[in-house]
Design a protein around this motif. Structure first.
Motif, PDB file in Angstrom:
ATOM      1  N   CYS A   1       0.812  -1.218   0.000  1.00 44.43           N
ATOM      2  CA  CYS A   1       0.000   0.000   0.000  1.00 44.43           C
ATOM      3  C   CYS A   1       0.846   1.268   0.000  1.00 44.43           C
ATOM      4  O   CYS A   1       0.297   2.377  -0.019  1.00 44.43           O
ATOM      5  CB  CYS A   1      -0.940   0.003   1.203  1.00 44.43           C
ATOM      6  SG  CYS A   1      -2.194  -1.292   1.143  1.00 44.43           S
ATOM      7  N   GLY A   2       2.177   1.114   0.037  1.00 39.61           N
ATOM      8  CA  GLY A   2       3.043   2.272  -0.099  1.00 39.61           C
ATOM      9  C   GLY A   2       3.587   2.846   1.188  1.00 39.61           C
ATOM     10  O   GLY A   2       4.222   3.918   1.162  1.00 39.61           O
ATOM     11  N   PHE A   3       3.390   2.176   2.322  1.00 37.48           N
ATOM     12  CA  PHE A   3       3.963   2.660   3.575  1.00 37.48           C
ATOM     13  C   PHE A   3       5.439   2.267   3.643  1.00 37.48           C
ATOM     14  O   PHE A   3       5.815   1.161   3.261  1.00 37.48           O
ATOM     15  CB  PHE A   3       3.197   2.089   4.765  1.00 37.48           C
ATOM     16  CG  PHE A   3       1.816   2.648   4.912  1.00 37.48           C
ATOM     17  CD1 PHE A   3       1.595   3.847   5.574  1.00 37.48           C
ATOM     18  CD2 PHE A   3       0.723   1.984   4.368  1.00 37.48           C
ATOM     19  CE1 PHE A   3       0.315   4.380   5.701  1.00 37.48           C
ATOM     20  CE2 PHE A   3      -0.560   2.509   4.477  1.00 37.48           C
ATOM     21  CZ  PHE A   3      -0.760   3.704   5.144  1.00 37.48           C
ATOM     22  N   ALA A   4       6.243   3.163   4.174  1.00 34.64           N
ATOM     23  CA  ALA A   4       7.690   2.948   4.179  1.00 34.64           C
ATOM     24  C   ALA A   4       8.108   1.819   5.107  1.00 34.64           C
ATOM     25  O   ALA A   4       9.135   1.177   4.883  1.00 34.64           O
ATOM     26  CB  ALA A   4       8.409   4.241   4.573  1.00 34.64           C
ATOM     27  N   SER A   5       7.351   1.565   6.163  1.00 35.47           N
ATOM     28  CA  SER A   5       7.700   0.513   7.115  1.00 35.47           C
ATOM     29  C   SER A   5       6.447   0.009   7.798  1.00 35.47           C
ATOM     30  O   SER A   5       5.410   0.677   7.821  1.00 35.47           O
ATOM     31  CB  SER A   5       8.675   1.046   8.171  1.00 35.47           C
ATOM     32  OG  SER A   5       8.029   1.996   9.005  1.00 35.47           O
ATOM     33  N   GLN A   6       6.556  -1.195   8.383  1.00 35.07           N
ATOM     34  CA  GLN A   6       5.422  -1.741   9.117  1.00 35.07           C
ATOM     35  C   GLN A   6       5.101  -0.880  10.337  1.00 35.07           C
ATOM     36  O   GLN A   6       3.936  -0.677  10.675  1.00 35.07           O
ATOM     37  CB  GLN A   6       5.704  -3.170   9.566  1.00 35.07           C
ATOM     38  CG  GLN A   6       4.549  -3.776  10.360  1.00 35.07           C
ATOM     39  CD  GLN A   6       4.873  -5.141  10.907  1.00 35.07           C
ATOM     40  OE1 GLN A   6       5.674  -5.865  10.342  1.00 35.07           O
ATOM     41  NE2 GLN A   6       4.241  -5.506  12.025  1.00 35.07           N
ATOM     42  N   SER A   7       6.121  -0.379  11.008  1.00 32.95           N
ATOM     43  CA  SER A   7       5.879   0.409  12.225  1.00 32.95           C
ATOM     44  C   SER A   7       5.125   1.698  11.904  1.00 32.95           C
ATOM     45  O   SER A   7       4.202   2.087  12.632  1.00 32.95           O
ATOM     46  CB  SER A   7       7.199   0.726  12.929  1.00 32.95           C
ATOM     47  OG  SER A   7       8.059   1.465  12.085  1.00 32.95           O
ATOM     48  N   TYR A   8       5.498   2.356  10.800  1.00 35.01           N
ATOM     49  CA  TYR A   8       4.789   3.577  10.409  1.00 35.01           C
ATOM     50  C   TYR A   8       3.355   3.252  10.000  1.00 35.01           C
ATOM     51  O   TYR A   8       2.402   3.963  10.363  1.00 35.01           O
ATOM     52  CB  TYR A   8       5.522   4.272   9.267  1.00 35.01           C
ATOM     53  CG  TYR A   8       4.831   5.513   8.779  1.00 35.01           C
ATOM     54  CD1 TYR A   8       4.582   6.583   9.634  1.00 35.01           C
ATOM     55  CD2 TYR A   8       4.419   5.608   7.450  1.00 35.01           C
ATOM     56  CE1 TYR A   8       3.938   7.722   9.176  1.00 35.01           C
ATOM     57  CE2 TYR A   8       3.773   6.747   6.987  1.00 35.01           C
ATOM     58  CZ  TYR A   8       3.536   7.794   7.856  1.00 35.01           C
ATOM     59  OH  TYR A   8       2.884   8.916   7.408  1.00 35.01           O
ATOM     60  N   PHE A   9       3.177   2.172   9.257  1.00 38.34           N
ATOM     61  CA  PHE A   9       1.842   1.721   8.872  1.00 38.34           C
ATOM     62  C   PHE A   9       0.986   1.461  10.104  1.00 38.34           C
ATOM     63  O   PHE A   9      -0.169   1.896  10.185  1.00 38.34           O
ATOM     64  CB  PHE A   9       1.961   0.452   8.023  1.00 38.34           C
ATOM     65  CG  PHE A   9       0.657  -0.284   7.812  1.00 38.34           C
ATOM     66  CD1 PHE A   9      -0.451   0.361   7.282  1.00 38.34           C
ATOM     67  CD2 PHE A   9       0.547  -1.630   8.141  1.00 38.34           C
ATOM     68  CE1 PHE A   9      -1.653  -0.326   7.080  1.00 38.34           C
ATOM     69  CE2 PHE A   9      -0.635  -2.318   7.949  1.00 38.34           C
ATOM     70  CZ  PHE A   9      -1.737  -1.664   7.416  1.00 38.34           C
ATOM     71  N   THR A  10       1.547   0.763  11.088  1.00 41.80           N
ATOM     72  CA  THR A  10       0.790   0.437  12.298  1.00 41.80           C
ATOM     73  C   THR A  10       0.388   1.699  13.046  1.00 41.80           C
ATOM     74  O   THR A  10      -0.742   1.806  13.537  1.00 41.80           O
ATOM     75  CB  THR A  10       1.611  -0.492  13.204  1.00 41.80           C
ATOM     76  OG1 THR A  10       1.872  -1.711  12.497  1.00 41.80           O
ATOM     77  CG2 THR A  10       0.860  -0.814  14.488  1.00 41.80           C
ATOM     78  N   ARG A  11       1.285   2.683  13.127  1.00 37.43           N
ATOM     79  CA  ARG A  11       0.953   3.941  13.796  1.00 37.43           C
ATOM     80  C   ARG A  11      -0.190   4.658  13.087  1.00 37.43           C
ATOM     81  O   ARG A  11      -1.137   5.137  13.718  1.00 37.43           O
ATOM     82  CB  ARG A  11       2.174   4.855  13.868  1.00 37.43           C
ATOM     83  CG  ARG A  11       3.222   4.436  14.876  1.00 37.43           C
ATOM     84  CD  ARG A  11       4.145   5.596  15.231  1.00 37.43           C
ATOM     85  NE  ARG A  11       4.816   6.157  14.060  1.00 37.43           N
ATOM     86  CZ  ARG A  11       5.946   5.698  13.549  1.00 37.43           C
ATOM     87  NH1 ARG A  11       6.543   4.636  14.092  1.00 37.43           N
ATOM     88  NH2 ARG A  11       6.505   6.276  12.501  1.00 37.43           N
ATOM     89  N   CYS A  12      -0.107   4.738  11.766  1.00 29.88           N
ATOM     90  CA  CYS A  12      -1.170   5.391  10.992  1.00 29.88           C
ATOM     91  C   CYS A  12      -2.487   4.644  11.128  1.00 29.88           C
ATOM     92  O   CYS A  12      -3.561   5.255  11.277  1.00 29.88           O
ATOM     93  CB  CYS A  12      -0.767   5.473   9.513  1.00 29.88           C
ATOM     94  SG  CYS A  12       0.597   6.582   9.152  1.00 29.88           S
ATOM     95  N   PHE A  13      -2.426   3.323  11.076  1.00 24.87           N
ATOM     96  CA  PHE A  13      -3.631   2.506  11.144  1.00 24.87           C
ATOM     97  C   PHE A  13      -4.310   2.666  12.505  1.00 24.87           C
ATOM     98  O   PHE A  13      -5.528   2.842  12.594  1.00 24.87           O
ATOM     99  CB  PHE A  13      -3.284   1.036  10.894  1.00 24.87           C
ATOM    100  CG  PHE A  13      -4.479   0.190  10.556  1.00 24.87           C
ATOM    101  CD1 PHE A  13      -4.820  -0.045   9.244  1.00 24.87           C
ATOM    102  CD2 PHE A  13      -5.266  -0.363  11.551  1.00 24.87           C
ATOM    103  CE1 PHE A  13      -5.926  -0.817   8.918  1.00 24.87           C
ATOM    104  CE2 PHE A  13      -6.372  -1.137  11.252  1.00 24.87           C
ATOM    105  CZ  PHE A  13      -6.703  -1.366   9.918  1.00 24.87           C
ATOM    106  N   ARG A  14      -3.511   2.598  13.553  1.00 28.57           N
ATOM    107  CA  ARG A  14      -4.076   2.725  14.901  1.00 28.57           C
ATOM    108  C   ARG A  14      -4.676   4.123  15.113  1.00 28.57           C
ATOM    109  O   ARG A  14      -5.737   4.265  15.733  1.00 28.57           O
ATOM    110  CB  ARG A  14      -3.011   2.444  15.953  1.00 28.57           C
ATOM    111  CG  ARG A  14      -3.574   2.307  17.371  1.00 28.57           C
ATOM    112  CD  ARG A  14      -2.458   2.119  18.381  1.00 28.57           C
ATOM    113  NE  ARG A  14      -1.767   0.855  18.207  1.00 28.57           N
ATOM    114  CZ  ARG A  14      -2.196  -0.300  18.711  1.00 28.57           C
ATOM    115  NH1 ARG A  14      -3.324  -0.334  19.406  1.00 28.57           N
ATOM    116  NH2 ARG A  14      -1.496  -1.402  18.527  1.00 28.57           N
ATOM    117  N   ALA A  15      -4.027   5.136  14.598  1.00 30.65           N
ATOM    118  CA  ALA A  15      -4.557   6.495  14.736  1.00 30.65           C
ATOM    119  C   ALA A  15      -5.895   6.643  14.021  1.00 30.65           C
ATOM    120  O   ALA A  15      -6.788   7.351  14.489  1.00 30.65           O
ATOM    121  CB  ALA A  15      -3.549   7.505  14.189  1.00 30.65           C
TER     122      ALA A  15
END
Length: 309
Positions: A276-290
């Protein structure tokens, strides 16, 4: 009782393209809570009985054949009336997808559906009412399996075909019109904002193209390529015509796509993040949780439970 926080689409759809439900409200049930929508529209088709729609400045009667378009900014509630109460089918879908469809098809060329103070209402009778009920029934059937974007586009097309011959306009509320909404056939014209400003065709098409996964992966840079304008001009245009930034728009689309992949595939969270274009899993998880209040893994568990009959 009013609902505080507006409802969010993914809290109900859980990765599916749209959400559909058949609802019956008894004449003494008290009706639904007053609530709003954070990020989705819904089309409500009345199939039986009678009731009232509480929205905007007051209450309006509902009868079989009525189709209501509820927008993200609307706060509304629905109640049944004697003797049988009210039965309706409700189909909810994400705001970006609906807005892209309306823009590309020029279904609302003058932007009147968003300018109305009240949720637009299509009042159908006879064969047109039967056609509308059939469209809502097909959406319900599609939702009971894994619904696709094609199912949703078919539903929208069926309803808008009926709208083209009448109008989302029986209720008062069009700006500059203190009385009942006027009837006008849908015609081909430029897409417009809620204040009547014309949306540039290049922007409409670029936003629609970003729904494709191969474009989504490259993010704002790809949106700028598709638009063929400068970064500053793109940012100004997105803010002026859609009240968002390119980054927020792309992030919302990426999260929408991620929800669908979490619900319908066995891909790892890391693979989905990169797809989906997120640079890392950790950044994706932060965005998703927010955005959704839960982690991607927790969302996947909820979504899979929701698919069990």
């Amino acid at each position: 009782m009013p609902s505080g926080e507006p409802l969010r689409f993914e809290s109900h759809a859980l990765g599916r393209t749209f959400h559909a439900a058949h609802v019956r409200l008894g004449p003494r049930s008290g009706g639904s809570d007053l609530h709003g929508h954070a990020d989705f529209y819904e089309l409500m088709g009345v199939v039986d009985g009678c009731g009232e729609h509480h929205a905007g400045s007051g209450s309006h009667p509902l009868e079989p054949g009525d189709v209501v378009l509820v927008r993200p900014r609307d706060r509304h509630a629905i109640a049944g009336r004697p003797p049988r109460g009210l039965a309706f089918v409700n189909v909810a879908f994400p705001a970006p997808a609906w807005e892209a469809f309306v823009d590309l098809t020029h279904a609302d060329p003058e932007g009147t559906w968003n300018r109305r103070r009240e949720p637009p209402l299509l009042s159908l009778r006879g064969r047109q009412a039967a056609a509308a009920q059939a469209a809502f029934d097909r959406a319900l059937t599609a939702f009971q399996r894994t619904p696709t974007m094609l199912d949703l586009v078919r539903f929208w097309s069926d309803v808008l075909d009926l709208a083209a011959d009448t109008d989302f306009g029986r209720l008062p509320g069009t700006d500059g019109d203190a009385g009942a909404g006027t009837t006008s056939a849908v015609r081909i014209a430029a897409a417009t904002d809620s204040d009547g400003a014309v949306r540039p065709e290049w922007l409409v098409r670029a936003r629609a193209a970003m729904h494709r996964e191969e474009n989504l992966r490259d993010g704002v840079a790809r949106l700028r390529e598709l638009a063929s304008v400068s970064a500053a001009h793109l940012a100004r245009s997105m803010r002026e015509h859609y009240a968002t930034s390119p980054t927020r728009f792309v992030t919302a689309l990426r999260l929408e796509r991620a929800c669908a992949l979490l619900a319908t595939t066995d891909l790892t969270v890391t693979a989905i993040a990169h797809r989906c274009g997120f640079a890392s899993q950790s950044y994706f998880t932060r965005c998703f949780r927010a955005a959704h209040g839960v982690s991607p893994r927790a969302f996947r568990q909820r979504a899979r439970r929701a698919f069990v009959p």
